[in-house]
Design an enzyme around this catalytic site. Structure first.
Site, PDB file in Angstrom:
ATOM      1  N   ILE A 131      46.498  19.353  27.712  1.00 33.56           N
ATOM      2  CA  ILE A 131      46.974  18.718  26.477  1.00 33.56           C
ATOM      3  C   ILE A 131      48.249  17.920  26.707  1.00 33.56           C
ATOM      4  CG2 ILE A 131      45.856  20.422  24.998  1.00 33.56           C
ATOM      5  CD1 ILE A 131      48.520  21.830  24.712  1.00 33.56           C
TER       6      ILE A 131
ATOM      7  N   GLU B 156      41.561  14.532  33.351  1.00 31.34           N
ATOM      8  CA  GLU B 156      41.140  15.659  32.523  1.00 31.34           C
ATOM      9  C   GLU B 156      39.681  15.449  32.116  1.00 31.34           C
ATOM     10  OE1 GLU B 156      40.628  18.952  31.016  1.00 31.34           O
ATOM     11  OE2 GLU B 156      42.698  18.630  31.700  1.00 31.34           O
TER      12      GLU B 156
ATOM     13  N   ILE C   3      38.836  14.665  38.443  1.00 26.18           N
ATOM     14  CA  ILE C   3      39.641  14.516  39.644  1.00 26.18           C
ATOM     15  C   ILE C   3      38.763  14.299  40.877  1.00 26.18           C
ATOM     16  CG2 ILE C   3      39.717  17.023  39.999  1.00 26.18           C
ATOM     17  CD1 ILE C   3      42.471  16.690  41.224  1.00 26.18           C
TER      18      ILE C   3
ATOM     19  N   CYS D  38      43.103  28.570  36.915  1.00 26.76           N
ATOM     20  CA  CYS D  38      43.494  29.812  37.596  1.00 26.76           C
ATOM     21  C   CYS D  38      42.484  30.941  37.400  1.00 26.76           C
ATOM     22  CB  CYS D  38      44.863  30.275  37.098  1.00 26.76           C
ATOM     23  SG  CYS D  38      44.903  30.747  35.357  1.00 26.76           S
TER      24      CYS D  38
ATOM     25  N   TRP E 123      50.842  24.584  29.935  1.00 20.30           N
ATOM     26  CA  TRP E 123      52.113  24.964  30.532  1.00 20.30           C
ATOM     27  C   TRP E 123      53.117  25.371  29.468  1.00 20.30           C
ATOM     28  CZ3 TRP E 123      52.528  20.075  34.097  1.00 20.30           C
ATOM     29  CH2 TRP E 123      51.739  20.279  35.246  1.00 20.30           C
TER      30      TRP E 123
END
Length: 374
Positions: free
Chosen positions: A88, A109, A132, A155, A350
């Site tokens: 975001i 993204e 990516i 993760c 984050w």
């Protein structure tokens, strides 16, 4: 004819103190002070040359001891930024809050909801690059020079919390996406080196602290450095422990000395209660556990984090979570975004406070001195 140098020591005046306003040093201080105000509105009011120079040094992280002309001013270079696994765009939020306005902000993204929020919250400011894995040599070459590269790959296959994790090399998992970041990092490192600007290329990579030691060591070998461990509880009453690998000048010992690297400590300056909105809501804990999309993870020792007079035991509202993350209120609401999507995106984003702390050195690294036009 060489330009006359101006010393940063106040000349003696025989008149009243008001005559000092016409001193060349004070005029220079005013220019530097105004430049600082442009990027940090919290700079204190102008008083005298000595005080102002100290304020500018603290704001821009530079010392202006020998300045050759009185019309010198300080500006912040607008960097070209590439964000991988952008989510975001909380990295862009952190840059803006630091007063660093990117010249270009490229985002990789694939999540449709995240892309909607990017366009809603940052219209015309984010250039979307897509997956990516599709950023090959030709597409990277089209981007040209990049000053700042950052990323935080998924993760879920690296965290020990996931009993079905596939690891860093797991087939059909998200772990190998880390090596896509390595590929792109090496490309821009080599490009900066060939252009003779390797000292002006900055990067960082973020991921969870809840990974196996072997995984951490493998990432460190590929990135050529050990990670910094930063927890959101250094800044707000919320736990979110993250590793940051970076070439930004952040000293691990300096973080510890400034108490910015707690393990289980709770911030003393704020508690969860301070972030709750509305009356009749009471926090049952001082610090919020790590926020995830699974609401059961927020229940500790059989207690919900919040008690509401009307609804009984409950959870922290999403607008309150956004505030803890350092995001603007209703940042994830976007164009009628459903609650479950907002939770999912917040759980992956984050902590802006930690990222701002990491990138704070950019203010001085991007500061340049130029001559103002007459």
């Amino acid at each position: 004819m060489p330009r006359k140098k101006v010393r940063l020591t106040r000349r003696k005046h025989s008149g009243t103190p008001s005559h000092c306003i016409r001193d060349a040093n004070t005029r220079l201080a005013r220019q530097l002070h105004n430049a600082a105000l442009k990027y940090n509105s919290s700079v204190p009011a102008l008083k005298d040359c000595k005080v102002v120079m100290s304020q500018v040094n603290l704001t821009l992280g530079r010392l202006y001891q020998n300045i050759e002309v009185s019309n010198m001013r300080t500006i912040i270079k607008r960097p070209r930024v590439l964000s991988l696994f952008d989510g975001i765009s909380s990295g862009l939020v952190a840059l803006n809050q630091l007063g660093i306005i990117p010249h270009s902000y490229y985002s990789s993204e694939i999540d449709a909801d995240c892309i909607k929020l990017q366009r809603f919250n940052h219209p015309g400011k984010v250039t979307q690059l897509g997956n990516i894995c599709n950023l090959d040599y030709e597409k990277l070459k089209e981007l040209g020079t990049i000053d700042l590269l950052f990323a935080g790959s998924p993760c879920n296959d690296l965290s020990v919390v996931n009993c079905r994790r596939k690891g860093l090399l797991g087939k059909d998992g998200t772990g190998p996406l880390f090596f896509e970041f390595v590929r792109i990092l090496y490309y821009f490192k080599n490009l900066a080196n060939m252009e003779g600007r390797d000292h002006d290329f900055f990067w960082f990579f973020e991921n969870t602290c809840a990974m196996e030691v072997e995984t951490k060591n493998t990432i460190s070998r590929f990135l050529g450095c050990q990670p910094l461990k930063v927890c959101a509880s250094s800044f707000v009453p919320m736990k979110r422990k993250r590793y940051f690998w970076t070439n930004l000048p952040v000293d691990q010992d300096q973080i510890i000395n400034h108490h910015l690297l707690p393990v289980d400590d709770i911030v003393e300056h704020a508690k969860l209660q301070d972030f709750l909105l509305g009356s009749g809501r009471k926090a049952q804990t001082d610090v919020l556990p790590t926020f995830t999309s699974n609401k059961l993870n927020m229940v500790k020792n059989g207690m919900f984090p919040v008690v509401d007079d009307q609804d009984g035991e409950g959870h922290v509202h999403l607008s309150e979570i956004e505030s803890l993350f350092g995001l603007p209120s209703f940042y994830t609401a976007g164009p009628d975004m459903p609650l479950h999507s907002r939770k999912r995106m917040l759980a992956k984003c984050w902590d802006v406070h930690s990222v701002k702390f990491l990138m704070n050195s950019l203010i001085s690294l991007l500061a340049v001195k130029t001559c103002a036009s007459a």
